[in-house]
Design an enzyme around this catalytic site. Structure first.
Site, PDB file in Angstrom:
ATOM      1  N   CYS A 175      44.526 -11.063  23.715  1.00 37.51           N
ATOM      2  CA  CYS A 175      44.344 -10.509  25.067  1.00 37.51           C
ATOM      3  C   CYS A 175      45.526  -9.624  25.409  1.00 37.51           C
ATOM      4  O   CYS A 175      45.390  -8.643  26.117  1.00 37.51           O
ATOM      5  CB  CYS A 175      44.186 -11.628  26.078  1.00 37.51           C
ATOM      6  SG  CYS A 175      45.466 -12.862  25.973  1.00 37.51           S
ATOM      7  N   GLU A 189      41.187 -16.686  32.680  1.00 41.28           N
ATOM      8  CA  GLU A 189      42.121 -15.832  31.926  1.00 41.28           C
ATOM      9  C   GLU A 189      41.265 -14.841  31.147  1.00 41.28           C
ATOM     10  O   GLU A 189      40.655 -15.206  30.141  1.00 41.28           O
ATOM     11  CB  GLU A 189      42.973 -16.679  30.963  1.00 41.28           C
ATOM     12  CG  GLU A 189      43.809 -17.756  31.640  1.00 41.28           C
ATOM     13  CD  GLU A 189      44.912 -17.198  32.528  1.00 41.28           C
ATOM     14  OE1 GLU A 189      45.246 -16.000  32.394  1.00 41.28           O
ATOM     15  OE2 GLU A 189      45.430 -17.953  33.363  1.00 41.28           O
TER      16      GLU A 189
HETATM   17  P1  NAD Z   1      33.570 -14.173  25.490  1.00 41.44           P
HETATM   18  O1  NAD Z   1      33.780 -13.948  26.952  1.00 41.44           O
HETATM   19  O2  NAD Z   1      32.461 -13.483  24.793  1.00 41.44           O
HETATM   20  O3  NAD Z   1      33.333 -15.748  25.197  1.00 41.44           O
HETATM   21  C1  NAD Z   1      34.241 -16.704  25.653  1.00 41.44           C
HETATM   22  C2  NAD Z   1      33.546 -18.053  25.779  1.00 41.44           C
HETATM   23  O4  NAD Z   1      32.548 -17.977  26.800  1.00 41.44           O
HETATM   24  C3  NAD Z   1      32.849 -18.528  24.519  1.00 41.44           C
HETATM   25  O5  NAD Z   1      33.115 -19.905  24.347  1.00 41.44           O
HETATM   26  C4  NAD Z   1      31.373 -18.326  24.862  1.00 41.44           C
HETATM   27  O6  NAD Z   1      30.511 -19.221  24.202  1.00 41.44           O
HETATM   28  C5  NAD Z   1      31.368 -18.638  26.338  1.00 41.44           C
HETATM   29  N1  NAD Z   1      30.183 -18.162  27.070  1.00 41.44           N
HETATM   30  C6  NAD Z   1      29.258 -17.249  26.667  1.00 41.44           C
HETATM   31  N2  NAD Z   1      28.311 -17.113  27.626  1.00 41.44           N
HETATM   32  C7  NAD Z   1      28.659 -17.942  28.642  1.00 41.44           C
HETATM   33  C8  NAD Z   1      28.078 -18.236  29.912  1.00 41.44           C
HETATM   34  N3  NAD Z   1      26.972 -17.648  30.334  1.00 41.44           N
HETATM   35  N4  NAD Z   1      28.710 -19.137  30.683  1.00 41.44           N
HETATM   36  C9  NAD Z   1      29.835 -19.739  30.285  1.00 41.44           C
HETATM   37  N5  NAD Z   1      30.426 -19.505  29.095  1.00 41.44           N
HETATM   38  C10 NAD Z   1      29.839 -18.619  28.279  1.00 41.44           C
HETATM   39  O7  NAD Z   1      34.976 -13.847  24.825  1.00 41.44           O
HETATM   40  P2  NAD Z   1      35.317 -13.729  23.303  1.00 41.44           P
HETATM   41  O8  NAD Z   1      34.631 -12.530  22.768  1.00 41.44           O
HETATM   42  O9  NAD Z   1      35.155 -15.045  22.641  1.00 41.44           O
HETATM   43  O10 NAD Z   1      36.909 -13.454  23.411  1.00 41.44           O
HETATM   44  C11 NAD Z   1      37.445 -12.186  23.593  1.00 41.44           C
HETATM   45  C12 NAD Z   1      37.820 -11.941  25.023  1.00 41.44           C
HETATM   46  O11 NAD Z   1      38.690 -12.957  25.500  1.00 41.44           O
HETATM   47  C13 NAD Z   1      38.608 -10.650  25.180  1.00 41.44           C
HETATM   48  O12 NAD Z   1      38.142  -9.955  26.317  1.00 41.44           O
HETATM   49  C14 NAD Z   1      40.025 -11.116  25.394  1.00 41.44           C
HETATM   50  O13 NAD Z   1      40.860 -10.217  26.074  1.00 41.44           O
HETATM   51  C15 NAD Z   1      39.804 -12.369  26.156  1.00 41.44           C
HETATM   52  N6  NAD Z   1      40.990 -13.233  26.081  1.00 41.44           N
HETATM   53  C16 NAD Z   1      41.748 -13.423  27.210  1.00 41.44           C
HETATM   54  C17 NAD Z   1      42.906 -14.187  27.143  1.00 41.44           C
HETATM   55  C18 NAD Z   1      43.786 -14.426  28.350  1.00 41.44           C
HETATM   56  O14 NAD Z   1      44.567 -15.359  28.325  1.00 41.44           O
HETATM   57  N7  NAD Z   1      43.696 -13.613  29.393  1.00 41.44           N
HETATM   58  C19 NAD Z   1      43.259 -14.767  25.933  1.00 41.44           C
HETATM   59  C20 NAD Z   1      42.458 -14.563  24.813  1.00 41.44           C
HETATM   60  C21 NAD Z   1      41.311 -13.793  24.899  1.00 41.44           C
END
Ligand code: NAD
Length: 480
Positions: A288, A254
């Protein structure tokens, strides 16, 4: 001078199958409003992760549907009892206003209620086989089984509790075992939720929480043979990295959004402006499904812009702990500086700043930007903050083309009463959701939710869909 946000720094531990594990190496969790360190969480080691995953794979739950119902309902009661404390924790770790964090805790209770009730619903199907001349007098039955291996859940910062509970509650409801890695920026609400579920009677082997540096532990979570499914919510870049690393594992991704609000010439403009402000600024614009682009028909654009400006200026933002504030900070100063930079870039390219673009640390004011061009970075990419960019258009064809013209396809909102317009939007927008006269983020915690294109692979979340994705379907047939 503000009083310190906390009396003492909370030293948190991992939860490996319920066991509290401390590590010397820690990550600091800061309160974005003041920059104070409010807690530390351990940096899990690879061995911690391996142990959590092994326990999850080996444990076979014998909880009945009724047991799971009771655990989830009890957890819901405990969340409701601790609503104020959990809301404060979310506000401290994220800078979200108390209005937003209280709303989030309420949503979490809904998720637990729906998951508890779904645990009671039989999910089998029966197919009679004597339907064609090739058939037989037999029946095929379907059975939903939990996965053999562990589920890994990786969650973002923007809803520290709700993103987590949308993965954990469906896992419990389906008798799966889950290892959660919450965002290192907002790990505290997830730890409270784990303790609540253990207290509610969840066998601890069914849930572990590992905190840490993704650069150190993510690869083990994505590639371990003990893992059958990775469910991830977060940004596109990491989502695609996960898609490439978690080979031959079920993946639910997501990802980001760039949702439009489309206002047609026949719309109720007062209603459209109210939806615009709510959809753009709630949760400091960090949803999001926040409205990230406002596409407004040129014949009503001046009226819409005036009303949106009024509503933006009436919004109270500032100290997140002050309960009268509508909006707190964004997640950190770096994010706020990024919004400032993309807005300044748009202004330099010809957009008009009507309100906001004021930054103090991680506090970024609600911002209205008119005369935005669809090619500007502020709307081509996801601007994950309280920015309202207005793009003017002349026809529905143009609105649909602009709307479909970014890499994202999560949700959308359309303001019109014309059935011919509504029909075209529902058919022609390349998104997972079209909400007519509602914000893009509107949904029940149970309804299917998720995007296409760069926003996701089309697999949905929401309690019902997550429960389906978290199961294997077995068929068996009997000779009668
Ligand atoms: P992010 O992608 O920076 O981080 C998300 C998670 O991924 C964190 O727990 C982080 O520690 C982890 N992560 C970091 N590096 C990784 C790796 N190499 N492998 C696996 N996991 C890793 O996102 P964010 O800044 O925390 O959140 C914001 C983003 O999330 C925005 O783009 C937003 O649109 C999206 N979002 C999407 C939805 C949806 O349902 N589509 C909902 C909420 C937020």
């Amino acid at each position: 001078m503000n009083a310190p946000a906390v009396e003492a720094i909370r030293r948190e531990s991992l939860r490996i199958a319920g066991e509290k594990v401390h590590r010397d190496r820690v990550i600091e969790v800061t309160y974005p409003f003041t920059g104070e360190v409010i807690a530390t969480v351990p940096k899990a080691t690879i061995d911690d992760v391996r142990r959590a995953l092994r326990i999850a794979r080996e444990f076979k739950s014998s909880l009945t549907r009724h047991d799971r119902y009771r655990i989830l309902m009890r957890a819901g009661e405990l969340v409701a009892q601790r609503k104020d404390e959990i809301s404060r924790t979310i506000t401290l770790e994220s800078g979200l206003s108390r209005k937003d964090s209280l709303y989030e805790v309420g949503r979490a209770s809904d998720v637990l209620l729906f998951a508890a009730n779904q645990a009671l619903v039989d999910d089998g199907q029966i197919f009679s086989c004597d339907l064609t001349p090739h058939g037989k007098s037999r029946k095929v039955y379907t059975l939903k089984e939990p996965l053999l291996g562990a589920i890994v859940a990786i969650t973002p910062f923007n809803h520290p509790l709700n993103q987590v509970i949308h993965k954990v509650a469906p896992a419990v409801a389906t008798n799966n075992r889950i290892v959660l890695k919450p965002s290192e920026k907002t790990p505290l609400a997830a730890l409270i939720l784990a303790d609540i579920l253990y207290e509610a009677g969840l066998p601890p082997e069914m849930l572990s929480v590992v905190t840490g540096d993704p650069a150190e532990i993510a690869d083990e979570l994505l590639t371990s043979d003990d893992v059958d499914l990775v469910t991830f919510t977060g940004g596109v870049a990491i989502g695609k990295h996960i898609a490439a690393r978690a080979v031959y594992k079920r993946q639910i991704l997501e990802l980001g959004g760039n949702d439009p609000l489309i206002v047609m010439e026949d719309a109720d403009i007062e209603e459209a402006a109210t939806l615009a402000a709510a959809g753009s600024y709630k949760n400091s614009g960090q949803r999001c499904t926040a409205i990230k682009r406002m596409l407004v028909h040129e014949s009503v654009a001046d009226q819409f812009t005036g009303l949106l400006l009024e509503k933006t200026l009436a919004l109270k933002y500032g100290d997140p702990m002050n309960e009268s504030m509508d909006m707190g900070t964004v997640i950190d100063e770096a994010a706020a500086k990024h919004f400032e930079a993309v807005v300044n870039e748009a202004i330099a390219q010809g957009a008009r700043l009507l309100a906001g673009n004021v930054r103090v640390g991680a506090l970024y004011s609600p911002t209205v930007l008119d005369r935005v061009d669809p090619e500007m970075r502020v709307v081509r990419q996801e601007t994950f903050g309280p920015v309202s960019p207005i793009i003017r258009f002349g026809s529905i064809d143009e609105a649909i083309r602009i709307s479909n013209g970014t890499a994202y396809g999560l949700s959308s909102a359309v303001c019109t009463n014309r059935l011919d317009y509504i029909t075209r939007f529902v058919r022609e927008l390349h998104v997972g959701t079209v909400n007519v006269r509602e914000v893009p983020g509107y949904r029940l915690e149970m309804t299917p939710f998720g995007g296409i294109k760069d926003s996701g692979l089309g697999y949905k979340e929401g309690v019902l869909e997550a429960m389906k994705s978290f199961c294997n379907t077995k068929t068996y047939s009997l000779p009668w």
